[in-house]
Design a protein around this motif. Structure first.
Motif, PDB file in Angstrom:
ATOM      1  N   GLY A   1       0.820  -1.210   0.000  1.00 27.86           N
ATOM      2  CA  GLY A   1       0.000   0.000   0.000  1.00 27.86           C
ATOM      3  C   GLY A   1       0.851   1.257   0.000  1.00 27.86           C
ATOM      4  N   LEU A   2       1.951   1.225   0.750  1.00 29.99           N
ATOM      5  CA  LEU A   2       2.873   2.362   0.802  1.00 29.99           C
ATOM      6  C   LEU A   2       3.481   2.619  -0.582  1.00 29.99           C
ATOM      7  CD1 LEU A   2       4.298   4.484   2.592  1.00 29.99           C
ATOM      8  CD2 LEU A   2       6.072   2.767   3.023  1.00 29.99           C
ATOM      9  N   LYS A   3       3.858   1.554  -1.275  1.00 30.16           N
ATOM     10  CA  LYS A   3       4.429   1.703  -2.621  1.00 30.16           C
ATOM     11  C   LYS A   3       3.398   2.292  -3.594  1.00 30.16           C
ATOM     12  CE  LYS A   3       7.913  -1.971  -2.352  1.00 30.16           C
ATOM     13  NZ  LYS A   3       8.296  -3.294  -2.863  1.00 30.16           N
ATOM     14  N   LYS A   4       2.128   1.900  -3.472  1.00 28.41           N
ATOM     15  CA  LYS A   4       1.070   2.448  -4.334  1.00 28.41           C
ATOM     16  C   LYS A   4       0.902   3.944  -4.076  1.00 28.41           C
ATOM     17  CE  LYS A   4      -1.529  -1.825  -4.917  1.00 28.41           C
ATOM     18  NZ  LYS A   4      -2.592  -2.641  -4.341  1.00 28.41           N
ATOM     19  N   ILE A   5       1.004   4.336  -2.817  1.00 24.28           N
ATOM     20  CA  ILE A   5       0.917   5.764  -2.470  1.00 24.28           C
ATOM     21  C   ILE A   5       2.078   6.523  -3.118  1.00 24.28           C
ATOM     22  CG2 ILE A   5       1.148   7.405  -0.565  1.00 24.28           C
ATOM     23  CD1 ILE A   5      -0.519   5.338   1.113  1.00 24.28           C
ATOM     24  N   CYS A   6       3.264   5.941  -3.106  1.00 27.29           N
ATOM     25  CA  CYS A   6       4.424   6.580  -3.744  1.00 27.29           C
ATOM     26  C   CYS A   6       4.159   6.798  -5.232  1.00 27.29           C
ATOM     27  CB  CYS A   6       5.686   5.743  -3.533  1.00 27.29           C
ATOM     28  SG  CYS A   6       6.301   5.751  -1.844  1.00 27.29           S
ATOM     29  N   GLU A   7       3.547   5.827  -5.892  1.00 25.90           N
ATOM     30  CA  GLU A   7       3.215   5.973  -7.317  1.00 25.90           C
ATOM     31  C   GLU A   7       2.218   7.110  -7.515  1.00 25.90           C
ATOM     32  OE1 GLU A   7       4.849   4.561  -9.774  1.00 25.90           O
ATOM     33  OE2 GLU A   7       6.048   3.528  -8.272  1.00 25.90           O
TER      34      GLU A   7
ATOM     35  N   VAL B   1       1.788   9.753  -5.579  1.00 22.02           N
ATOM     36  CA  VAL B   1       2.488  11.020  -5.317  1.00 22.02           C
ATOM     37  C   VAL B   1       3.281  11.443  -6.561  1.00 22.02           C
ATOM     38  CG1 VAL B   1       4.342  12.086  -3.948  1.00 22.02           C
ATOM     39  CG2 VAL B   1       2.546  10.763  -2.814  1.00 22.02           C
ATOM     40  N   LYS B   2       3.940  10.490  -7.194  1.00 22.95           N
ATOM     41  CA  LYS B   2       4.707  10.804  -8.415  1.00 22.95           C
ATOM     42  C   LYS B   2       3.772  11.268  -9.529  1.00 22.95           C
ATOM     43  CE  LYS B   2       7.056   6.923  -8.668  1.00 22.95           C
ATOM     44  NZ  LYS B   2       8.043   5.862  -8.978  1.00 22.95           N
ATOM     45  N   LYS B   3       2.617  10.623  -9.685  1.00 24.55           N
ATOM     46  CA  LYS B   3       1.654  11.029 -10.715  1.00 24.55           C
ATOM     47  C   LYS B   3       1.141  12.445 -10.477  1.00 24.55           C
ATOM     48  CE  LYS B   3      -0.022   6.497 -12.063  1.00 24.55           C
ATOM     49  NZ  LYS B   3      -0.910   5.419 -11.632  1.00 24.55           N
ATOM     50  N   CYS B   4       1.092  12.855  -9.204  1.00 25.16           N
ATOM     51  CA  CYS B   4       0.636  14.209  -8.863  1.00 25.16           C
ATOM     52  C   CYS B   4       1.771  15.237  -8.940  1.00 25.16           C
ATOM     53  CB  CYS B   4       0.005  14.218  -7.474  1.00 25.16           C
ATOM     54  SG  CYS B   4      -1.611  13.424  -7.419  1.00 25.16           S
ATOM     55  N   GLY B   5       2.967  14.802  -9.374  1.00 24.73           N
ATOM     56  CA  GLY B   5       4.052  15.735  -9.631  1.00 24.73           C
ATOM     57  C   GLY B   5       5.049  15.964  -8.510  1.00 24.73           C
ATOM     58  N   SER B   6       4.975  15.172  -7.458  1.00 24.71           N
ATOM     59  CA  SER B   6       5.934  15.331  -6.359  1.00 24.71           C
ATOM     60  C   SER B   6       6.797  14.077  -6.220  1.00 24.71           C
ATOM     61  CB  SER B   6       5.201  15.591  -5.036  1.00 24.71           C
ATOM     62  OG  SER B   6       4.550  16.838  -5.057  1.00 24.71           O
ATOM     63  N   VAL B   7       7.864  14.194  -5.456  1.00 27.94           N
ATOM     64  CA  VAL B   7       8.764  13.076  -5.187  1.00 27.94           C
ATOM     65  C   VAL B   7       8.432  12.550  -3.796  1.00 27.94           C
ATOM     66  CG1 VAL B   7      11.166  12.363  -4.888  1.00 27.94           C
ATOM     67  CG2 VAL B   7      10.579  14.107  -6.602  1.00 27.94           C
ATOM     68  N   PRO B   8       8.031  11.280  -3.684  1.00 29.48           N
ATOM     69  CA  PRO B   8       7.730  10.735  -2.353  1.00 29.48           C
ATOM     70  C   PRO B   8       8.985  10.694  -1.487  1.00 29.48           C
ATOM     71  CG  PRO B   8       7.575   9.014  -4.048  1.00 29.48           C
ATOM     72  CD  PRO B   8       7.886  10.290  -4.750  1.00 29.48           C
ATOM     73  N   SER B   9       8.803  10.934  -0.190  1.00 29.65           N
ATOM     74  CA  SER B   9       9.972  10.889   0.684  1.00 29.65           C
ATOM     75  C   SER B   9       9.599  10.516   2.105  1.00 29.65           C
ATOM     76  CB  SER B   9      10.704  12.240   0.687  1.00 29.65           C
ATOM     77  OG  SER B   9      10.048  13.173   1.531  1.00 29.65           O
TER      78      SER B   9
ATOM     79  N   ASP C   1       1.046  21.705   5.033  1.00 31.66           N
ATOM     80  CA  ASP C   1       0.325  22.132   3.828  1.00 31.66           C
ATOM     81  C   ASP C   1      -1.020  21.409   3.783  1.00 31.66           C
ATOM     82  OD1 ASP C   1       2.138  24.023   2.857  1.00 31.66           O
ATOM     83  OD2 ASP C   1       3.360  22.478   1.918  1.00 31.66           O
ATOM     84  N   ALA C   2      -2.005  21.999   4.474  1.00 30.25           N
ATOM     85  CA  ALA C   2      -3.328  21.372   4.600  1.00 30.25           C
ATOM     86  C   ALA C   2      -4.030  21.248   3.248  1.00 30.25           C
ATOM     87  CB  ALA C   2      -4.186  22.177   5.570  1.00 30.25           C
ATOM     88  N   TRP C   3      -3.668  22.093   2.289  1.00 32.86           N
ATOM     89  CA  TRP C   3      -4.295  22.034   0.965  1.00 32.86           C
ATOM     90  C   TRP C   3      -4.080  20.693   0.279  1.00 32.86           C
ATOM     91  CZ3 TRP C   3      -0.930  20.884  -2.882  1.00 32.86           C
ATOM     92  CH2 TRP C   3       0.411  21.236  -2.714  1.00 32.86           C
ATOM     93  N   MET C   4      -2.992  19.993   0.647  1.00 32.69           N
ATOM     94  CA  MET C   4      -2.710  18.722  -0.035  1.00 32.69           C
ATOM     95  C   MET C   4      -3.741  17.646   0.302  1.00 32.69           C
ATOM     96  SD  MET C   4      -1.324  16.453   2.421  1.00 32.69           S
ATOM     97  CE  MET C   4      -0.476  15.258   1.475  1.00 32.69           C
ATOM     98  N   THR C   5      -4.566  17.886   1.327  1.00 37.44           N
ATOM     99  CA  THR C   5      -5.633  16.934   1.632  1.00 37.44           C
ATOM    100  C   THR C   5      -6.623  16.851   0.461  1.00 37.44           C
ATOM    101  OG1 THR C   5      -6.927  18.623   2.791  1.00 37.44           O
ATOM    102  CG2 THR C   5      -5.467  17.241   4.132  1.00 37.44           C
ATOM    103  N   GLY C   6      -6.804  17.949  -0.256  1.00 30.87           N
ATOM    104  CA  GLY C   6      -7.680  17.949  -1.431  1.00 30.87           C
ATOM    105  C   GLY C   6      -7.050  17.208  -2.594  1.00 30.87           C
ATOM    106  N   THR C   7      -5.763  17.420  -2.807  1.00 29.91           N
ATOM    107  CA  THR C   7      -5.038  16.756  -3.895  1.00 29.91           C
ATOM    108  C   THR C   7      -5.121  15.241  -3.767  1.00 29.91           C
ATOM    109  OG1 THR C   7      -3.490  18.621  -3.973  1.00 29.91           O
ATOM    110  CG2 THR C   7      -2.780  16.570  -5.038  1.00 29.91           C
ATOM    111  N   TYR C   8      -5.032  14.745  -2.536  1.00 28.84           N
ATOM    112  CA  TYR C   8      -4.988  13.309  -2.299  1.00 28.84           C
ATOM    113  C   TYR C   8      -6.286  12.755  -1.693  1.00 28.84           C
ATOM    114  CZ  TYR C   8      -0.195  13.905  -3.584  1.00 28.84           C
ATOM    115  OH  TYR C   8       0.940  14.219  -4.291  1.00 28.84           O
ATOM    116  N   ASN C   9      -7.339  13.567  -1.710  1.00 29.65           N
ATOM    117  CA  ASN C   9      -8.661  13.146  -1.238  1.00 29.65           C
ATOM    118  C   ASN C   9      -8.589  12.558   0.179  1.00 29.65           C
ATOM    119  OD1 ASN C   9     -11.428  12.876  -1.469  1.00 29.65           O
ATOM    120  ND2 ASN C   9     -11.300  10.819  -2.337  1.00 29.65           N
ATOM    121  N   LEU C  10      -8.013  13.324   1.095  1.00 34.52           N
ATOM    122  CA  LEU C  10      -7.852  12.883   2.480  1.00 34.52           C
ATOM    123  C   LEU C  10      -8.936  13.480   3.366  1.00 34.52           C
ATOM    124  CD1 LEU C  10      -3.970  13.267   2.852  1.00 34.52           C
ATOM    125  CD2 LEU C  10      -5.276  11.270   2.061  1.00 34.52           C
ATOM    126  N   ASP C  11      -9.119  12.877   4.517  1.00 40.02           N
ATOM    127  CA  ASP C  11     -10.054  13.343   5.537  1.00 40.02           C
ATOM    128  C   ASP C  11      -9.394  14.530   6.242  1.00 40.02           C
ATOM    129  OD1 ASP C  11     -11.224  13.668   8.130  1.00 40.02           O
ATOM    130  OD2 ASP C  11     -11.986  11.614   8.060  1.00 40.02           O
TER     131      ASP C  11
END
Length: 175
Positions: free
Chosen positions: A39-45, A47-55, A138-148
């Motif tokens: 699941g963690l690896k899928k999240i990394c993918e 994040v990359k699709k959204c234009g950032s580097v997972p870290s 950066d609370a705005w990223m909750t929208g980018t990743y559809n978070l609660d």
């Protein structure tokens, strides 16, 4: 830039223009209840699709070094209410993130954050400043990743509080 931790300490990596999130990619995992390596690896993918580097990060004080992330430490010790602990340790998480094309950064020095910035201005962030440390959420990223959103902000507040961080927050909102 890196999707990096909200930690305000200086980094050995230069790409500081990505979103600041609790523990980097661990923020998405905790918000969604993802506790396994796949699941963690899928999240990394994602994040990359959204234009950032997972870290993820560690520091020069912790043993093992990747436990230098206070958010990961609290998560792994089941100290974040309502959030199940990961089924992997800090070194396994680091390896999975790097294997998925992410980055591990080492932070220097000790925590001297004076304030917590909670940023709601989409697509913007503040770069860490070792001479004037602040936690940047950066609370705005909750929208980018559809978070609660409430769960994310409660986790942020709980983390800063449990780690003895500043009890002063400043909201950054759109004009």
């Amino acid at each position: 830039g890196l999707m990096k931790c909200v930690d305000g300490r200086p980094s050995d990596h230069s790409a500081m223009d990505g979103p600041k999130a609790l523990g980097g990619v661990y923020s998405i995992a905790t918000n969604r209840g993802v506790t396994d390596i796949e699941g963690l690896k899928k999240i990394c993918e994602e994040v990359k699709k959204c234009g950032s580097v997972p870290s993820c990060h560690g520091d020069e004080h912790a043993h093992p070094a990747p436990m230098g992330c206070g958010f990961f430490k609290l998560w792994s010790q089941s100290k974040l209410e309502g959030i199940p602990a990961p089924q992997f340790d800090s070194e396994e998480g680091k390896a999975a993130i790097m294997e998925a094309g992410g980055v591990y950064e080492c932070l220097a020095g000790s925590h001297e954050e004076k304030v917590v910035y909670i940023n709601f201005v989409e697509g913007t962030t503040l770069a860490p400043n070792g001479d004037d440390q602040a936690f940047v959420v950066d609370a705005w990223m909750t929208g980018t990743y559809n978070l609660d959103v409430p769960k994310y902000l409660v986790a942020a507040a709980s983390t800063v509080e449990q780690l003895g961080g500043p009890l002063k927050a400043k909201l950054i909102v759109p004009n």
